[in-house]
Design an enzyme around this catalytic site. Sequence first.
Site, PDB file in Angstrom:
ATOM      1  CD  GLU A   5      38.875  -6.716 -14.503  1.00  0.00           C
ATOM      2  OE1 GLU A   5      38.281  -7.586 -15.173  1.00  0.00           O
ATOM      3  OE2 GLU A   5      38.718  -6.581 -13.282  1.00  0.00           O
ATOM      4  CD  GLU A  50      36.276  -3.263 -12.316  1.00  0.00           C
ATOM      5  OE1 GLU A  50      35.836  -4.391 -12.037  1.00  0.00           O
ATOM      6  OE2 GLU A  50      36.581  -2.923 -13.455  1.00  0.00           O
TER       7      GLU A  50
HETATM    8  C1  GLA Z   1      35.567  -6.872 -13.978  1.00  0.00           C
HETATM    9  C2  GLA Z   1      35.343  -5.834 -15.059  1.00  0.00           C
HETATM   10  C3  GLA Z   1      34.073  -5.065 -14.880  1.00  0.00           C
HETATM   11  C4  GLA Z   1      32.966  -5.972 -14.417  1.00  0.00           C
HETATM   12  C5  GLA Z   1      33.367  -6.668 -13.159  1.00  0.00           C
HETATM   13  C6  GLA Z   1      32.294  -7.532 -12.562  1.00  0.00           C
HETATM   14  O1  GLA Z   1      36.235  -6.425 -12.894  1.00  0.00           O
HETATM   15  O2  GLA Z   1      36.405  -4.941 -15.201  1.00  0.00           O
HETATM   16  O3  GLA Z   1      33.756  -4.476 -16.117  1.00  0.00           O
HETATM   17  O4  GLA Z   1      32.723  -6.911 -15.420  1.00  0.00           O
HETATM   18  O5  GLA Z   1      34.454  -7.493 -13.459  1.00  0.00           O
HETATM   19  O6  GLA Z   1      32.714  -8.134 -11.367  1.00  0.00           O
END
Ligand code: GLA
Length: 676
Positions: free
Chosen positions: A162, A319
Amino acid sequence: MTRAPSPRWLRWPDDDTTPRFAYGADYNPEQWPREVWDEDVRLMREAGVNIVSLAIFSWARIQPAPGTWDFDWLDEIMDLLHQGGIAVDLATATASPPPWLTTLHPEVLPVTQSGETLWPGARQHWRPTSPVFREYALRLVEKMAERYADHPALTAWHVSNELGCHNIYDYSDDAARAFRVWLTERYGTVEALNHAWGTAFWSQRYTEWEQILPPRLAASHPNPTQQLDFKRFSSDALKDHLRAERDLLYGITPDVPVTTNFMVMGETKGMHYADWAQEVDFVSNDHYVHPGPQGLDELSFSANLTGSLAGGRPWFLMEHSTSAVNWQAVNVAKRAGELARDSLLHVAHGADAVCFFQWRQSAAGAEKYHSAMVPHAGADSEVFRSVAALGGLLGDLAEVAGSARRPARAAILFDWESWWASEQDSHPTSLLRYRQEALDWYSAFLALGVRADVIHQGAPLDGYDLVVAPVLHVVPRALAKELANYAESGGHLVTTYFSGVVDENDHAWLGGYPGALRELLGIRIEEFAPLLDGESVPLDDGTTGTLWTDRITVTDDAVEVLAAYNGGDRAGLPAITRRTVGTGSAAYVSTRLGAEGLRGVLARLLAGAGITSELPEPLRGRVELAVRAHGEAEYWFLVNRTDETVGLAGVTGTPLTPAAEGPLVLGPRGVAVVRR
Ligand code: GLA
């Protein structure tokens, strides 16, 4: 650069090309004792998991000191996963620098607009432009790539994590230096920059590059073009980091595809993903639902836009959550059916991978209350049973994997530059929300049961009969021309308030608004008339406008007034107009009508473009339709948007999903996939 990315999908072990969905999660085995790993692999198999993202936050474990490397544990888990038939999307592990690095080099820490340092203790505390950070990060990437180049579990590289989630805007001295380099490349001379930034205003004229800074906390409104350029630069700086890691990986493992997880969701707006999408072999996205009346629509909107970024090709949902997250004000647990429905809605819009954050819910740390595939309660839980059921279902749907999404006849045009520029300060209103306006139009499409693609600015328009470009604020000359050509040749363009107002330098087009679109729309506005918070204005079609109004003069005979203001000092003035242009049209909506108010207007505009719903009448609004196709087969995804049972009478085809209450009935929040 070693070479440009090419569209590639996961490289499955043994180069097996059998169509399948990838299913899994972020996996953080370093948080657990060794004996848990065996149970993990056993449960993964039970749940149908075939891929995990590994080592995302493992830097401190892999490199415990500057010259010390510890790969033994990672070797072991890589082997264990491979023996269990689970592929690995291996992170480069650079997302969060270890304490020794920031102690040794505090100059990698980001600095906020007001000059505060972001200290270690959480994650992603690094400056995108720090040469020191870059050097350490690339050394780690190189080690990882060399170590696992030939590991049979390695199926893709996951660059960092991210990018920009917490460090998109850094105002440090490193950032200042890199910003100047970026500006030199963009403008060539300080004089050209002075012109673009309009520095004749407020005595801002620069004479040397060294005088230029990021828009740090200032006495009043910082220069708007400086702000816009800093947004562009900040997105580019992280893109540059992505490219640096990727190119190193390409040099060592040319056959392994490279991706990084985007955050096309909600108000996350710093990264220009339409621009980044060209930099990866396949697009990946993270998405979390914001509970609320438009939560599901927002999921669909984000998935749809991600599908466009992926060019219609399959993409990777890296995710989402099985249930609650930990970072909202109140973290709501998902209701029965929502885990599968949310996942399948991403699949409906082209995802060929369904992954969660994370595999096993952490027992410690800031995310210990974030849901996972294996919750604190363990495998004897509703969440794990739902997870395993979804794994089975994705297996049953394997033939859908690899299909492309079938384009709709209508589109919503989404433009990062307009998002950035329209929400800057010292504007007619500070209440305007670009993405919300776009989402409201999308909700109106969903309510009418009409499919619309959410496309990014720059994507071709010619396949669409109707294009809605809400708040298209930044319109350079070339874009104005493209839109005019689109309408001339039969397209139906719809735009809204605060569109066409500025060029690429954020300079107002002169002669009356909507500036670059004035002639195309056949209207002229001398002055904006935004509304106060809570103020509203009735329209004569029964709807109510908020946020914004315009005092419109019609300047062309081919303009039809679709609705007029019906109250206040604007009574009788046009509120919604449409001009016939060539064989198409150009319409303008001058106020915020909200998702419900837009329905009626959109229905009229769709009728004008000859677009009708593909769904039987009773399903419209209650069921979302998304279509994927390959070869002869077309797959209809029918997603129940309600909490009630919905019969699918009138839908033909072979169901691939056992619906909860019979083959062609959708249970509450249910999803059916039908082959046609
Ligand atoms: C982001 C991060 C993860 C985690 C999620 C929690 O997407 O990439 O590591 O912290 O948030 O929602």
